[in-house]
Motif scaffolding. Structure first.
Motif, PDB file in Angstrom:
ATOM      1  N   VAL A   1       0.890  -1.167   0.000  1.00  0.00           N
ATOM      2  CA  VAL A   1       0.000   0.000   0.000  1.00  0.00           C
ATOM      3  C   VAL A   1       0.924   1.211   0.000  1.00  0.00           C
ATOM      4  O   VAL A   1       1.750   1.370   0.896  1.00  0.00           O
ATOM      5  CB  VAL A   1      -0.923   0.015   1.234  1.00  0.00           C
ATOM      6  N   THR A   2       0.805   2.044  -1.007  1.00  0.00           N
ATOM      7  CA  THR A   2       1.645   3.233  -1.117  1.00  0.00           C
ATOM      8  C   THR A   2       0.952   4.405  -0.428  1.00  0.00           C
ATOM      9  O   THR A   2      -0.267   4.565  -0.531  1.00  0.00           O
ATOM     10  CB  THR A   2       1.881   3.583  -2.599  1.00  0.00           C
ATOM     11  N   ILE A   3       1.743   5.198   0.277  1.00  0.00           N
ATOM     12  CA  ILE A   3       1.246   6.438   0.875  1.00  0.00           C
ATOM     13  C   ILE A   3       1.931   7.579   0.143  1.00  0.00           C
ATOM     14  O   ILE A   3       3.156   7.685   0.156  1.00  0.00           O
ATOM     15  CB  ILE A   3       1.561   6.517   2.380  1.00  0.00           C
ATOM     16  N   ASP A   4       1.136   8.396  -0.529  1.00  0.00           N
ATOM     17  CA  ASP A   4       1.676   9.512  -1.291  1.00  0.00           C
ATOM     18  C   ASP A   4       0.663  10.643  -1.283  1.00  0.00           C
ATOM     19  O   ASP A   4      -0.509  10.427  -1.591  1.00  0.00           O
ATOM     20  CB  ASP A   4       1.969   9.062  -2.730  1.00  0.00           C
ATOM     21  N   LYS A   5       1.122  11.823  -0.893  1.00  0.00           N
ATOM     22  CA  LYS A   5       0.258  13.012  -0.842  1.00  0.00           C
ATOM     23  C   LYS A   5      -0.981  12.773   0.021  1.00  0.00           C
ATOM     24  O   LYS A   5      -2.103  13.074  -0.376  1.00  0.00           O
ATOM     25  CB  LYS A   5      -0.125  13.464  -2.244  1.00  0.00           C
ATOM     26  N   LEU A   6      -0.751  12.173   1.203  1.00  0.00           N
ATOM     27  CA  LEU A   6      -1.797  11.949   2.205  1.00  0.00           C
ATOM     28  C   LEU A   6      -2.901  10.995   1.733  1.00  0.00           C
ATOM     29  O   LEU A   6      -4.063  11.138   2.118  1.00  0.00           O
ATOM     30  CB  LEU A   6      -2.413  13.282   2.657  1.00  0.00           C
ATOM     31  N   VAL A   7      -2.534  10.000   0.932  1.00  0.00           N
ATOM     32  CA  VAL A   7      -3.515   9.029   0.439  1.00  0.00           C
ATOM     33  C   VAL A   7      -2.941   7.620   0.534  1.00  0.00           C
ATOM     34  O   VAL A   7      -1.791   7.383   0.135  1.00  0.00           O
ATOM     35  CB  VAL A   7      -3.887   9.332  -1.035  1.00  0.00           C
ATOM     36  N   PHE A   8      -3.736   6.670   1.065  1.00  0.00           N
ATOM     37  CA  PHE A   8      -3.401   5.248   1.012  1.00  0.00           C
ATOM     38  C   PHE A   8      -3.848   4.728  -0.352  1.00  0.00           C
ATOM     39  O   PHE A   8      -5.006   4.922  -0.736  1.00  0.00           O
ATOM     40  CB  PHE A   8      -4.158   4.459   2.091  1.00  0.00           C
ATOM     41  N   SER A   9      -2.960   4.062  -1.077  1.00  0.00           N
ATOM     42  CA  SER A   9      -3.327   3.555  -2.397  1.00  0.00           C
ATOM     43  C   SER A   9      -2.771   2.141  -2.595  1.00  0.00           C
ATOM     44  O   SER A   9      -1.558   1.956  -2.495  1.00  0.00           O
ATOM     45  CB  SER A   9      -2.776   4.492  -3.467  1.00  0.00           C
ATOM     46  N   PRO A  10      -3.635   1.164  -2.825  1.00  0.00           N
ATOM     47  CA  PRO A  10      -5.080   1.279  -2.949  1.00  0.00           C
ATOM     48  C   PRO A  10      -5.727   1.505  -1.593  1.00  0.00           C
ATOM     49  O   PRO A  10      -5.189   1.114  -0.553  1.00  0.00           O
ATOM     50  CB  PRO A  10      -5.505  -0.061  -3.549  1.00  0.00           C
ATOM     51  N   ALA A  11      -6.882   2.122  -1.600  1.00  0.00           N
ATOM     52  CA  ALA A  11      -7.590   2.417  -0.356  1.00  0.00           C
ATOM     53  C   ALA A  11      -8.176   1.150   0.260  1.00  0.00           C
ATOM     54  O   ALA A  11      -8.266   1.032   1.475  1.00  0.00           O
ATOM     55  CB  ALA A  11      -8.697   3.440  -0.602  1.00  0.00           C
ATOM     56  N   THR A  12      -8.571   0.201  -0.577  1.00  0.00           N
ATOM     57  CA  THR A  12      -9.101  -1.075  -0.099  1.00  0.00           C
ATOM     58  C   THR A  12      -8.230  -2.199  -0.631  1.00  0.00           C
ATOM     59  O   THR A  12      -7.903  -2.224  -1.814  1.00  0.00           O
ATOM     60  CB  THR A  12     -10.558  -1.289  -0.567  1.00  0.00           C
ATOM     61  N   VAL A  13      -7.847  -3.101   0.266  1.00  0.00           N
ATOM     62  CA  VAL A  13      -7.005  -4.238  -0.097  1.00  0.00           C
ATOM     63  C   VAL A  13      -7.724  -5.516   0.296  1.00  0.00           C
ATOM     64  O   VAL A  13      -8.248  -5.618   1.411  1.00  0.00           O
ATOM     65  CB  VAL A  13      -5.646  -4.170   0.640  1.00  0.00           C
ATOM     66  N   GLU A  14      -7.749  -6.478  -0.618  1.00  0.00           N
ATOM     67  CA  GLU A  14      -8.250  -7.815  -0.307  1.00  0.00           C
ATOM     68  C   GLU A  14      -7.049  -8.720  -0.107  1.00  0.00           C
ATOM     69  O   GLU A  14      -6.144  -8.754  -0.943  1.00  0.00           O
ATOM     70  CB  GLU A  14      -9.142  -8.331  -1.433  1.00  0.00           C
ATOM     71  N   ALA A  15      -7.039  -9.445   1.023  1.00  0.00           N
ATOM     72  CA  ALA A  15      -5.898 -10.276   1.377  1.00  0.00           C
ATOM     73  C   ALA A  15      -6.391 -11.544   2.057  1.00  0.00           C
ATOM     74  O   ALA A  15      -7.595 -11.727   2.250  1.00  0.00           O
ATOM     75  CB  ALA A  15      -4.964  -9.492   2.299  1.00  0.00           C
ATOM     76  N   LYS A  16      -5.441 -12.403   2.418  1.00  0.00           N
ATOM     77  CA  LYS A  16      -5.753 -13.635   3.135  1.00  0.00           C
ATOM     78  C   LYS A  16      -4.993 -13.659   4.453  1.00  0.00           C
ATOM     79  O   LYS A  16      -3.953 -12.999   4.586  1.00  0.00           O
ATOM     80  CB  LYS A  16      -5.340 -14.845   2.294  1.00  0.00           C
ATOM     81  N   VAL A  17      -5.505 -14.430   5.405  1.00  0.00           N
ATOM     82  CA  VAL A  17      -4.786 -14.636   6.663  1.00  0.00           C
ATOM     83  C   VAL A  17      -3.396 -15.163   6.319  1.00  0.00           C
ATOM     84  O   VAL A  17      -3.244 -16.045   5.469  1.00  0.00           O
ATOM     85  CB  VAL A  17      -5.541 -15.632   7.569  1.00  0.00           C
ATOM     86  N   GLY A  18      -2.374 -14.584   6.934  1.00  0.00           N
ATOM     87  CA  GLY A  18      -0.995 -14.970   6.664  1.00  0.00           C
ATOM     88  C   GLY A  18      -0.293 -14.027   5.705  1.00  0.00           C
ATOM     89  O   GLY A  18       0.934 -13.989   5.656  1.00  0.00           O
ATOM     90  N   ASP A  19      -1.052 -13.245   4.917  1.00  0.00           N
ATOM     91  CA  ASP A  19      -0.445 -12.249   4.034  1.00  0.00           C
ATOM     92  C   ASP A  19       0.133 -11.116   4.874  1.00  0.00           C
ATOM     93  O   ASP A  19      -0.276 -10.889   6.019  1.00  0.00           O
ATOM     94  CB  ASP A  19      -1.474 -11.669   3.061  1.00  0.00           C
ATOM     95  N   THR A  20       1.064 -10.400   4.291  1.00  0.00           N
ATOM     96  CA  THR A  20       1.675  -9.245   4.945  1.00  0.00           C
ATOM     97  C   THR A  20       1.304  -7.994   4.157  1.00  0.00           C
ATOM     98  O   THR A  20       1.408  -7.974   2.931  1.00  0.00           O
ATOM     99  CB  THR A  20       3.210  -9.397   4.993  1.00  0.00           C
ATOM    100  N   ILE A  21       0.878  -6.970   4.875  1.00  0.00           N
ATOM    101  CA  ILE A  21       0.633  -5.661   4.271  1.00  0.00           C
ATOM    102  C   ILE A  21       1.881  -4.824   4.537  1.00  0.00           C
ATOM    103  O   ILE A  21       2.336  -4.716   5.676  1.00  0.00           O
ATOM    104  CB  ILE A  21      -0.611  -4.965   4.872  1.00  0.00           C
TER     105      ILE A  21
END
Length: 102
Positions: A26-46
């Motif tokens: 998830v990139t943070i640039d100019k005060l925005v999380f992108s993507p704003a919504t993330v679909e992941a699975k248990v065990g994944d790392t953000i």
């Protein structure tokens, strides 16, 4: 006992290997999380990658918080299947959502 072809053993091994965990950025640039919504699975790392010149957080109200220094990254491994809304404690208008499947 009859001898099995090697590909049968390989099929048996492949069938029981669990799915690999992924690292999702998830990139943070100019005060925005992108993507704003993330679909992941248990065990994944953000992994949040902060391109801004000031610190941010990924904060869950009543839950966890990840500090993301300026021009650095920080990460969190997902441990439970749930939908999570998060925000930056320093900039509450910055919002994101994690949808975590089992």
């Amino acid at each position: 006992m009859p001898k099995r072809p090697p590909w049968i053993a390989l099929m048996l091994v492949v069938g029981i290997v669990p799915a690999r965990a992924e690292t999702i950025q998830v990139t943070i640039d100019k005060l925005v999380f992108s993507p704003a919504t993330v679909e992941a699975k248990v065990g994944d790392t953000i992994e949040w990658v902060n391109k801004d010149v000031f610190a941010h957080t990924a904060t869950v109200k009543g839950g966890w918080e990840v500090m993301i220094p300026p021009k650095k990254s920080a990460s969190l491994t997902l441990k439970a299947a749930e939908s999570i809304d998060y925000f930056c404690r320093f900039h509450p208008n910055m919002k994101g959502r994690l949808v975590v499947a089992p």
